[in-house]
Design a protein around this motif. Structure first.
Motif, PDB file in Angstrom:
ATOM      1  N   PRO A 118     -19.197  28.283  26.157  1.00 25.02           N
ATOM      2  CA  PRO A 118     -19.635  26.924  25.573  1.00 25.02           C
ATOM      3  C   PRO A 118     -19.170  26.757  23.871  1.00 25.02           C
ATOM      4  O   PRO A 118     -18.593  27.635  23.194  1.00 25.02           O
ATOM      5  CB  PRO A 118     -21.125  27.136  25.455  1.00 25.02           C
ATOM      6  N   TYR A 119     -19.004  25.501  23.706  1.00 17.47           N
ATOM      7  CA  TYR A 119     -18.548  24.866  22.613  1.00 17.47           C
ATOM      8  C   TYR A 119     -19.495  24.942  21.510  1.00 17.47           C
ATOM      9  O   TYR A 119     -20.744  24.751  21.996  1.00 17.47           O
ATOM     10  CB  TYR A 119     -18.073  23.389  22.588  1.00 17.47           C
ATOM     11  N   PRO A 120     -19.243  25.105  20.140  1.00 14.27           N
ATOM     12  CA  PRO A 120     -20.126  24.912  19.238  1.00 14.27           C
ATOM     13  C   PRO A 120     -21.068  23.667  19.288  1.00 14.27           C
ATOM     14  O   PRO A 120     -20.628  22.581  19.865  1.00 14.27           O
ATOM     15  CB  PRO A 120     -19.491  24.658  17.778  1.00 14.27           C
ATOM     16  N   PRO A 121     -22.429  23.591  19.053  1.00 11.46           N
ATOM     17  CA  PRO A 121     -23.298  24.709  18.324  1.00 11.46           C
ATOM     18  C   PRO A 121     -23.586  25.884  19.366  1.00 11.46           C
ATOM     19  O   PRO A 121     -24.464  26.797  18.803  1.00 11.46           O
ATOM     20  CB  PRO A 121     -24.225  23.996  17.567  1.00 11.46           C
ATOM     21  N   TYR A 122     -23.458  25.970  20.620  1.00 12.02           N
ATOM     22  CA  TYR A 122     -23.950  26.726  21.497  1.00 12.02           C
ATOM     23  C   TYR A 122     -23.052  27.965  21.821  1.00 12.02           C
ATOM     24  O   TYR A 122     -23.467  29.049  22.381  1.00 12.02           O
ATOM     25  CB  TYR A 122     -24.127  25.936  22.742  1.00 12.02           C
TER      26      TYR A 122
END
Length: 176
Positions: A118-122
């Protein structure tokens, strides 16, 4: 790309065809559109990318021709294609980039077998798995002058709808 440098793999076909700066690509497997290197018919083109700016979508075929010969390349999947020099057809087979190319997706073109976290913030948007390997088929057809489109159309059906043989068992005599 382990060396930190993206890779672009092309297949280039050369023939003794005096096509100058003109080539043809199909439009969704139907009509062929005339293309000219460093030219757009509806506006004055400022050339900033002489290679990428002359690549066009090739859904089924690309060809060059003159008065005495034609060279047609059929593809089994949509690819980018160009003819950057007379008598030459070039088809992009695969690209893997380590940085975003600023063409709209906001991420490197680096497909892997297990995808991306997953991409930030995850998550950290890290690629997982090995790089995807693309395998395809190109059919090269050489013809007489002015026959590029004809040769492409004659071979498209065989390329995209090959004969499928089906077999089944059946009783040799009626039951009863």
């Amino acid at each position: 790309i382990d060396d930190g440098v993206g890779k672009e793999l092309v297949a280039r076909f050369d023939a003794d065809v005096a096509s100058a700066d003109t080539f043809y690509t199909d439009s969704n497997g139907r009509e062929f559109l005339e293309r000219k290197v460093d030219y757009r018919p509806t506006w004055d083109l400022d050339v900033y990318q002489p290679i990428a700016g002359n690549y066009y979508p090739v859904n089924a075929a690309i060809y060059v021709e003159d008065d005495s010969a034609s060279l047609t390349v059929l593809t089994d999947r949509t690819q980018g294609g160009a003819s950057l020099e007379a008598g030459q057809v070039e088809v992009m087979v695969q690209r893997r980039l380590v940085a975003d190319d600023s063409r709209g997706v906001g991420e490197p073109l680096n497909e892997t077998t297990e995808g991306v976290t997953p991409y930030p913030p995850y998550g950290e948007a890290e690629r997982r798995g090995e790089g995807v390997i693309i395998k395809g088929t190109h059919r090269i057809v050489v013809g007489k002058g002015g026959e590029g489109a004809k040769k492409a159309r004659e071979n498209m059906e065989d390329m995209f709808s090959p004969l499928v043989q089906l077999f089944a068992t059946a009783p040799s005599a009626p039951a009863g």
